[in-house]
Write a protein that holds these residues in place. Structure first.
Motif, PDB file in Angstrom:
ATOM      1  N   ASP A  11       0.926  -1.285   0.022  1.00  0.00           N
ATOM      2  CA  ASP A  11      -0.018  -0.047  -0.126  1.00  0.00           C
ATOM      3  C   ASP A  11       0.962   1.263  -0.201  1.00  0.00           C
ATOM      4  O   ASP A  11       1.395   1.439   0.994  1.00  0.00           O
ATOM      5  CB  ASP A  11      -0.893   0.100   1.343  1.00  0.00           C
ATOM      6  N   GLY A  12       0.881   2.060  -1.157  1.00  0.00           N
ATOM      7  CA  GLY A  12       1.670   3.046  -1.292  1.00  0.00           C
ATOM      8  C   GLY A  12       1.310   4.274  -0.420  1.00  0.00           C
ATOM      9  O   GLY A  12       1.851   5.070  -0.563  1.00  0.00           O
ATOM     10  N   ASP A  13      -0.041   4.228  -0.080  1.00  0.00           N
ATOM     11  CA  ASP A  13      -0.566   5.637   0.687  1.00  0.00           C
ATOM     12  C   ASP A  13      -0.127   5.313   1.958  1.00  0.00           C
ATOM     13  O   ASP A  13      -0.627   6.297   3.114  1.00  0.00           O
ATOM     14  CB  ASP A  13      -2.033   5.298   0.569  1.00  0.00           C
ATOM     15  N   CYS A  14       0.312   4.276   2.664  1.00  0.00           N
ATOM     16  CA  CYS A  14       0.668   3.960   3.975  1.00  0.00           C
ATOM     17  C   CYS A  14       2.042   4.237   4.353  1.00  0.00           C
ATOM     18  O   CYS A  14       2.995   3.710   3.624  1.00  0.00           O
ATOM     19  CB  CYS A  14       0.315   2.557   4.340  1.00  0.00           C
ATOM     20  N   ALA A  15       2.569   5.188   5.265  1.00  0.00           N
ATOM     21  CA  ALA A  15       3.909   5.277   5.481  1.00  0.00           C
ATOM     22  C   ALA A  15       4.499   4.104   5.899  1.00  0.00           C
ATOM     23  O   ALA A  15       5.611   3.866   5.745  1.00  0.00           O
ATOM     24  CB  ALA A  15       4.045   6.383   6.431  1.00  0.00           C
ATOM     25  N   PHE A  16       3.852   3.442   6.919  1.00  0.00           N
ATOM     26  CA  PHE A  16       4.536   2.317   7.468  1.00  0.00           C
ATOM     27  C   PHE A  16       4.777   1.168   6.266  1.00  0.00           C
ATOM     28  O   PHE A  16       5.873   0.726   6.062  1.00  0.00           O
ATOM     29  CB  PHE A  16       3.671   1.583   8.591  1.00  0.00           C
ATOM     30  N   CYS A  17       3.970   0.999   5.479  1.00  0.00           N
ATOM     31  CA  CYS A  17       4.096  -0.080   4.359  1.00  0.00           C
ATOM     32  C   CYS A  17       4.986   0.551   3.491  1.00  0.00           C
ATOM     33  O   CYS A  17       6.055  -0.395   3.130  1.00  0.00           O
ATOM     34  CB  CYS A  17       2.793  -0.212   3.558  1.00  0.00           C
ATOM     35  N   SER A  18       5.073   1.827   3.089  1.00  0.00           N
ATOM     36  CA  SER A  18       6.199   2.393   2.307  1.00  0.00           C
ATOM     37  C   SER A  18       7.529   2.139   2.993  1.00  0.00           C
ATOM     38  O   SER A  18       8.613   1.922   2.164  1.00  0.00           O
ATOM     39  CB  SER A  18       6.113   3.775   1.801  1.00  0.00           C
TER      40      SER A  18
END
Length: 127
Positions: A11-18
């Motif tokens: 998920d590119g909208d999630c800072a943790f995921c990024s």
């Protein structure tokens, strides 16, 4: 899959995921294209909006894996000392334990290091 390479979607909208994807790109030598799902044609990759909303995805010639199964496949693909970690993560009973942990992290990713309020899932998805 992008060409002959596997694809790992996050998920590119999630800072943790990024942040996690950035760690993968810097430290885990996978052949996979590590991509935010928002920038790919999901239909062409054979995954649904629901699948990418729920968890990371690994797509290769063998099919699609989600969540900790996707992470296990990524680690096995990386080889070296990452491969045994992927084998352990993908094997019962570790795999059975990994899913509840993954779901909990996914539902609370806004509270994880690097997470922001934008990472929060809708309240209905956080039970």
């Amino acid at each position: 899959m992008t060409g002959d390479r596997p694809t790992f979607l996050f998920d590119g909208d999630c800072a943790f995921c990024s942040s996690c994807a950035g760690f993968i790109e810097r430290h885990i030598p996978t052949r996979a294209a590590v991509l935010p799902w928002q920038r790919v044609d999901l239909d062409a990759l054979g995954v649904s909006q629901q699948q990418v909303d729920e968890s990371v995805q690994w797509i290769d010639a063998a099919g699609v894996a989600s969540g900790p199964d996707a992470i296990a496949r990524l680690l096995r693909d990386a080889g070296s000392f990452w491969r045994p970690l992927g084998v352990v993560l993908g094997a019962p009973p570790v795999r059975w334990l990994a899913w509840p942990v993954y779901r909990w992290i996914s539902r609370h990713r806004d509270l994880m290091p690097g997470g922001t309020a934008a990472c929060a899932l809708p309240a209905a998805d956080r039970h």
